[in-house]
Design an enzyme around this catalytic site. Structure first.
Site, PDB file in Angstrom:
ATOM      1  N   CYS A 288       7.185   4.133   6.100  1.00 18.25           N
ATOM      2  CA  CYS A 288       6.410   5.158   5.393  1.00 18.25           C
ATOM      3  C   CYS A 288       6.002   6.244   6.367  1.00 18.25           C
ATOM      4  CB  CYS A 288       5.212   4.539   4.686  1.00 18.25           C
ATOM      5  SG  CYS A 288       4.114   3.735   5.818  1.00 18.25           S
TER       6      CYS A 288
HETATM    7  C1  UN1 Z   1       4.903   1.278   6.809  1.00 20.80           C
HETATM    8  O1  UN1 Z   1       6.010   1.774   6.944  1.00 20.80           O
HETATM    9  O2  UN1 Z   1       4.453   0.957   5.683  1.00 20.80           O
HETATM   10  O3  UN1 Z   1       3.185   3.175  12.252  1.00 20.80           O
HETATM   11  C2  UN1 Z   1       4.014   0.945   7.955  1.00 20.80           C
HETATM   12  C3  UN1 Z   1       4.230   2.557  11.993  1.00 20.80           C
HETATM   13  C4  UN1 Z   1       4.128   1.064  11.791  1.00 20.80           C
HETATM   14  C5  UN1 Z   1       3.708   0.740  10.394  1.00 20.80           C
HETATM   15  C6  UN1 Z   1       4.475   1.410   9.301  1.00 20.80           C
HETATM   16  N1  UN1 Z   1       3.195   0.526  12.750  1.00 20.80           N
HETATM   17  O4  UN1 Z   1       5.296   3.100  11.881  1.00 20.80           O
END
Ligand code: UN1
Length: 517
Positions: A288
């Site tokens: 995300c």
């Molecule tokens: C996600 O993709 O839901 O900051 C979380 C980051 C990871 C977590 C991603 N520690 O990219």
């Protein structure tokens, strides 16, 4: 290789045979190999799990918080002892490169380490009263029972962000992991159980999306859930939030992102290219926090693009057990959705980074591919330059190995481009000038800002979450998540022996308002 066991929901610790659909999960790097089989539950499975979790909550909340913290400490140790086994499972079940899988499990361990100690804090406050012989206090109370619905791209770390603080604070949980990561979810739940946390405190439910919605509705209507935590798409988040709203339950939402990466003319360009490479293509763009759009000053745009293109061309892609930038797409659905994105490229877009587009196969090869491309769901990386704010690939999260690039002339234009899609998860700026860094920080809508660092890779004890299309402002991680898993209760104790009315019986000193020097 031994035949994978058939997994199913764990209700009060016991597997339940719901007679639902049997889902077969294959390794996305070797689609002919079955990793796990899971029997999906029905709507009653979810609702029943919520009822049991709800019934068990007072007993779990009665365990003193420092003692619950000891269990979380034990969970940290158990996860550490099983770090390699869990990471191997992550790599097999979703195709995440092994070093990243180790990082993901470490993120869950870090979360446990943080919250084990929180069991000895969970501080409230003593607050001065406006009247004598009266004391005021505040307490954190567990919200009650939480439904936690998580995505499959971080099948250990992200669930731990909800489960660990929720359990530590005295809540019970119904956890519905992504149905395509059942072996990891089962393994994680067994680690929680091994830490001595009662089976009734964590109910594991495997359901598909529509069944989860129905189950959620029944459980909310029955008053068995006081919180819903959800990590996934903005679209599903919207419908969960609407459902929660009808039942006056506040959701904690961690939704999509379209994370901008701004490159100023004074940026350290090599560092920016490295950051864009990891943001855009790490985890095959399926975070995300992955790069949504690189916004590059026109004076360095050509130079950045050429170095970025070289970096992407030279990146190792392939077998996730090897040293690669990224492996396969998590699942066929992710693969198909990404292919649909490629169809949305427009004539004004200029692509680079790979000699071909779409699936990497022996007939659509990528030079230097690591392993057998035909065995898995591998996608060519693509940089798309010339993106405008009207383009769908500017406006929507793409969740795949694609890096949209655009350019700007003034700082205000960069900010408009950084905010214009309405997501607000993470944002990054590459610059050597403090005024750019701080003006970007204050002007960007994102919940998380990086300076000279990628859009991905948040640490486990900083607030994680977004605004706008990325969420309703709640934050996971660190002490900030405590406001999601607890509610504040205030208490006042009047020992004056009479009724003292707030605001009315206050003996305030009289001021001479006409006083002038
Ligand atoms: C996600 O993709 O839901 O900051 C979380 C980051 C990871 C977590 C991603 N520690 O990219």
């Amino acid at each position: 290789m031994t035949e994978p066991a058939e997994l199913s929901s764990l209700i009060d610790g016991a597997p339940v045979d719901t007679g639902g659909q049997l889902l077969e999960r294959t390794d996305p790097a070797h689609v002919d190999q079955v990793v796990s089989r899971v029997r999906l539950g029905d709507e009653r499975t979810f609702a029943h799990a919520a009822a049991l979790a709800h019934a068990a909550q007072p007993d779990w909340a009665a365990v003193p918080a420092p003692v619950r913290g000891v269990a979380i400490h034990d969970l940290a140790n158990i996860l550490t002892a099983n770090k390699e086994a869990l990471s191997q499972l992550v790599t097999r079940e979703i195709g995440k490169p092994y070093t990243e899988s180790l990082g993901e499990v470490q993120e869950a361990i870090d979360t446990c380490i943080y919250f084990a100690a929180e069991g000895r804090r969970l501080h409230g406050m003593t607050v001065p009263s406006e009247m004598p012989d009266k004391e005021l206090f505040t307490y954190r109370k567990p919200v009650g029972t939480m439904a936690v619905i998580t995505a499959g791209n971080f099948p250990v770390a992200v669930p731990s962000w909800y489960l660990v603080p929720a359990l530590l604070a005295g809540n019970t949980v119904v956890w519905k992991p992504a149905e395509y990561t059942p072996a990891i979810a089962d393994a994680f739940a067994r680690c929680v159980r091994a830490a001595g946390i009662p089976d009734s405190a964590l109910q594991l439910v495997f359901c598909d999306g529509p069944t989860t919605s129905e189950g959620l509705e029944s459980a909310l209507a029955a008053g068995h859930l006081q919180k819903v935590g959800f990590t996934g798409s903005s679209e599903v988040g919207r419908s969960i939030a609407a459902r929660c709203g009808r039942h006056l339950v506040s959701p904690t939402l961690e939704l999509g992102g379209k994370n901008p990466l701004v490159v100023m003319p004074d940026a350290p360009l090599d560092v920016a290219v490295e950051g864009a490479l990891f943001s855009g293509f790490g985890t095959a763009g399926q975070r995300c926090t992955s790069l949504g759009v690189a916004i590059v000053h026109s004076s360095v745009h050509e130079e950045f693009l050429s170095r970025f293109t070289t970096a992407v061309e030279q990146a190792a892609i392939g077998d996730p057990t090897q040293d690669v930038l990224y492996g396969p797409m998590i699942d066929e659905r992710f693969d198909a959705r990404f292919t649909a994105w490629l169809d949305k490229l427009e004539p004004h877009h200029r692509t680079s980074g790979s000699s071909a587009l779409g699936r990497i196969t022996s007939s659509n090869p990528r030079e230097g591919f690591v392993g057998d491309p035909d065995a898995g769901l591998y996608q060519h990386p693509v940089i798309v330059d010339g993106v405008t704010m009207d383009d769908t690939i500017y406006q929507e999260e793409t969740f795949g190995p694609i890096a949209p690039v655009t350019s700007f002339d003034t700082f205000d234009e960069a900010l408009t481009l950084a905010n214009g899609h309405g997501y607000g998860l993470s944002a990054s700026i590459y610059t050597t000038r403090p005024e750019h860094a701080f003006n970007f920080r204050s002007g960007v809508s994102a919940g998380m800002v990086s300076v000279n660092n990628s859009t991905s890779g948040a640490e486990a004890h900083l607030p994680f979450g977004g605004n706008g299309r990325s969420g309703t402002g709640g934050r996971l991680s660190g002490h900030w998540v405590l406001d999601q898993v607890t509610t504040w209760q205030s208490m006042n104790w009047d020992f004056s022996g009479k009724l003292q009315k707030a605001q009315m019986d206050v003996d305030a000193p009289e001021a001479d308002h006409d006083f002038r020097l």
